[in-house]
Write a protein that holds these residues in place. Structure first.
Motif, PDB file in Angstrom:
ATOM      1  N   ILE A 142       0.847  -1.206   0.000  1.00 41.41           N
ATOM      2  CA  ILE A 142       0.000   0.000   0.000  1.00 41.41           C
ATOM      3  C   ILE A 142       0.879   1.251   0.000  1.00 41.41           C
ATOM      4  O   ILE A 142       0.664   2.185  -0.778  1.00 41.41           O
ATOM      5  CB  ILE A 142      -0.969   0.012   1.213  1.00 41.41           C
ATOM      6  CG1 ILE A 142      -1.996  -1.118   1.106  1.00 41.41           C
ATOM      7  CG2 ILE A 142      -1.703   1.358   1.304  1.00 41.41           C
ATOM      8  CD1 ILE A 142      -2.871  -1.296   2.335  1.00 41.41           C
ATOM      9  N   ILE A 143       1.891   1.255   0.867  1.00 44.97           N
ATOM     10  CA  ILE A 143       2.782   2.419   0.958  1.00 44.97           C
ATOM     11  C   ILE A 143       3.490   2.663  -0.376  1.00 44.97           C
ATOM     12  O   ILE A 143       3.600   3.802  -0.841  1.00 44.97           O
ATOM     13  CB  ILE A 143       3.783   2.241   2.122  1.00 44.97           C
ATOM     14  CG1 ILE A 143       3.049   2.447   3.463  1.00 44.97           C
ATOM     15  CG2 ILE A 143       4.960   3.214   2.006  1.00 44.97           C
ATOM     16  CD1 ILE A 143       3.860   2.124   4.698  1.00 44.97           C
ATOM     17  N   LYS A 144       3.938   1.597  -1.023  1.00 41.82           N
ATOM     18  CA  LYS A 144       4.630   1.734  -2.321  1.00 41.82           C
ATOM     19  C   LYS A 144       3.703   2.287  -3.407  1.00 41.82           C
ATOM     20  O   LYS A 144       4.156   2.845  -4.402  1.00 41.82           O
ATOM     21  CB  LYS A 144       5.192   0.383  -2.780  1.00 41.82           C
ATOM     22  CG  LYS A 144       6.352  -0.144  -1.941  1.00 41.82           C
ATOM     23  CD  LYS A 144       7.609   0.663  -2.158  1.00 41.82           C
ATOM     24  CE  LYS A 144       8.779   0.078  -1.368  1.00 41.82           C
ATOM     25  NZ  LYS A 144       9.801   1.089  -1.083  1.00 41.82           N
ATOM     26  N   MET A 145       2.404   2.105  -3.240  1.00 45.09           N
ATOM     27  CA  MET A 145       1.426   2.555  -4.243  1.00 45.09           C
ATOM     28  C   MET A 145       0.892   3.957  -3.965  1.00 45.09           C
ATOM     29  O   MET A 145       0.053   4.460  -4.698  1.00 45.09           O
ATOM     30  CB  MET A 145       0.235   1.578  -4.301  1.00 45.09           C
ATOM     31  CG  MET A 145       0.571   0.191  -4.815  1.00 45.09           C
ATOM     32  SD  MET A 145       1.139   0.219  -6.519  1.00 45.09           S
ATOM     33  CE  MET A 145       2.788  -0.454  -6.328  1.00 45.09           C
ATOM     34  N   LEU A 146       1.348   4.604  -2.894  1.00 46.58           N
ATOM     35  CA  LEU A 146       0.855   5.948  -2.564  1.00 46.58           C
ATOM     36  C   LEU A 146       1.429   6.989  -3.522  1.00 46.58           C
ATOM     37  O   LEU A 146       2.556   6.858  -4.003  1.00 46.58           O
ATOM     38  CB  LEU A 146       1.245   6.321  -1.125  1.00 46.58           C
ATOM     39  CG  LEU A 146       0.580   5.531   0.008  1.00 46.58           C
ATOM     40  CD1 LEU A 146       1.129   5.984   1.357  1.00 46.58           C
ATOM     41  CD2 LEU A 146      -0.940   5.649  -0.017  1.00 46.58           C
ATOM     42  N   ASN A 147       0.632   8.030  -3.759  1.00 47.43           N
ATOM     43  CA  ASN A 147       1.085   9.149  -4.571  1.00 47.43           C
ATOM     44  C   ASN A 147       0.312  10.390  -4.123  1.00 47.43           C
ATOM     45  O   ASN A 147      -0.600  10.283  -3.283  1.00 47.43           O
ATOM     46  CB  ASN A 147       0.854   8.866  -6.063  1.00 47.43           C
ATOM     47  CG  ASN A 147       1.880   9.562  -6.936  1.00 47.43           C
ATOM     48  OD1 ASN A 147       2.341  10.658  -6.618  1.00 47.43           O
ATOM     49  ND2 ASN A 147       2.237   8.932  -8.058  1.00 47.43           N
ATOM     50  N   VAL A 148       0.655  11.538  -4.674  1.00 50.25           N
ATOM     51  CA  VAL A 148      -0.033  12.787  -4.308  1.00 50.25           C
ATOM     52  C   VAL A 148      -0.440  13.525  -5.582  1.00 50.25           C
ATOM     53  O   VAL A 148       0.381  13.722  -6.482  1.00 50.25           O
ATOM     54  CB  VAL A 148       0.883  13.691  -3.442  1.00 50.25           C
ATOM     55  CG1 VAL A 148       0.236  15.062  -3.223  1.00 50.25           C
ATOM     56  CG2 VAL A 148       1.178  13.028  -2.110  1.00 50.25           C
TER      57      VAL A 148
END
Length: 415
Positions: A185-191
């Motif tokens: 999940i963390i690796k798939m985060l973006n802004v």
């Protein structure tokens, strides 16, 4: 003094303390107190391994925040050193205002005062002591900073707090249904536009996260035996306050006595710093030492509740989808009055009904936004092909009926 410590965490391995300032926050008595507050209250009475603390959870959340910020930087999101330190401090201190036994006693010792408000008051005090070094962390914590994704990492539908507590609570309880792919999940985060999004490739990990959260609530946090123990503890403190109010003498540590003797409200906390001083000295040991002593008190109700809780002779609890018939509850209360030879006025210490609610996804409290491959943004409920995601966002209500095992008879019928 070397403040760049590493801590061996059973869930993630080695956790680094990133700066001297963060180390000083961890060393502060307000934070060290979290070592003596269990993360999941009375859950160890069902899952014996669940003895982990708010201290461990806060450190784990800080570690995951560091991973999330590193991931976002790797995707070209500019995050200054000041913002990084503030985000780490905000997540580290997000639970600092929890009282003894975490959520169980949240509105019992101090009425209408949430742990979020107490966390905020404690952060203000720490900020004063550090000459304003926590200014930005407090802005982020209170959702006043324009770069909203930093707040969403601290307190959102897919926040770092939830990622750690699901991973940690499933680890210590041994409940495999709570295991989530926090790293993916963390690796798939973006802004995008200062809002946190999850790239489309991470959609299945998010679905699993939501399902795990729902299962952990029913299997762990709202387990009927856990509910029974927590309510017994609540009733113990209710009785102790009642006895104090009637002028009875009771053993209590000075910090606990302050809250048993005085009715302390939200307004009192914001007006007089003395209440926060007493609160900051409270942890599980204050409550447990009192319960052990009160098990020998002359008051029958207090003595019985305390001695039963210590012996794990918990009240029988039944969960119902609808409220049981009033006639049956009346009969159950009458049986309690006769069996235990008590006054009708005291029957609520023997038979009680409480409403419990669970929803894994609350779209009205901020959504989980998915960044689709074509660059569009969709809510997880639209983007997911999981047919029961809508069900996950629906609040499920159940009714828990608790009473001493001596009164167990045929199951209660319902309306």
């Amino acid at each position: 003094m070397n403040k760049k410590k590493i801590i061996n965490d059973p869930v993630y391995g080695f956790i680094s303390i990133p700066s001297g300032f963060i180390f000083d926050l961890i060393q502060h008595p307000y934070f060290q107190r979290l070592r003596y507050i269990k993360q999941v209250s009375m859950t160890h009475l069902v899952y014996p391994g669940a003895l982990h603390t708010r201290f461990q959870h806060a450190l784990g959340a800080m570690h995951l925040m560091a991973l999330a910020l590193e991931t976002l930087r790797g995707k070209g999101i500019a995050i200054s050193a000041e913002e990084e330190e503030a985000a780490l401090a905000a997540i580290l201190l997000h639970d600092i205002g929890h009282g003894p036994f975490s959520h169980s006693l949240e509105h019992t010792l101090v009425e209408g005062v949430s742990h979020e408000l107490l966390s905020s008051l404690m952060m203000d005090e720490l900020n004063e002591a550090t000459m304003g070094r926590l200014d930005l962390a407090i802005e982020i914590f209170n959702n006043r900073y324009p770069r909203r994704f930093l707040y969403q990492l601290v307190a959102g539908q897919l926040d770092i707090d939830r990622m750690d507590y699901l991973s940690r609570d499933s680890f210590f309880t041994g409940v495999a249904e709570g295991v989530i792919s926090f790293d993916r999940i963390i690796k798939m985060l973006n802004v995008i536009d200062n809002e946190l999004v999850v790239e489309q490739k991470g959609i299945y990990s998010v679905e699993k996260f939501l399902i795990a959260r729902r299962l952990m609530y029913w299997q762990v946090y709202l387990h009927k035996t856990v509910i029974s123990a927590e309510q017994m503890l609540l009733k113990i403190l209710q009785r102790a306050k009642e006895l104090y109010g009637a002028g009875h003498s009771l053993f209590a540590t000075p910090a606990l006595e302050h809250f048993l003797r005085n009715k302390v409200t939200r307004q009192n906390f914001t007006e007089d710093a003395l209440h926060l001083v007493h609160f900051s000295q409270l942890d599980d040991t204050d409550i447990w030492s009192a319960v052990k002593t009160w098990a020998h008190h002359s008051d029958r109700i207090l003595q019985r509740l305390c001695s039963r809780l210590i012996a794990r002779s918990l009240y029988h609890t039944e969960l119902h989808a609808v409220l049981p018939e009033e006639g049956q509850l009346v009969q159950l209360r009458a049986e309690a009055v006769n069996y235990f030879d008590i006054d009708v006025a005291d029957v609520d210490y023997y038979v009680w009904v409480q409403s419990i609610e669970n929803s894994a996804y609350e779209p009205n409290n901020g959504t989980i936004r998915i960044l689709m491959k074509d660059g569009s943004i969709q809510d997880i409920a639209e983007a997911s092909d999981l047919s029961n995601l809508e069900t996950l966002s629906r609040k499920v209500q159940k009714f828990a009926v608790s009473f001493p095992k001596e009164l167990v008879h045929t199951p209660l019928s319902m309306h």
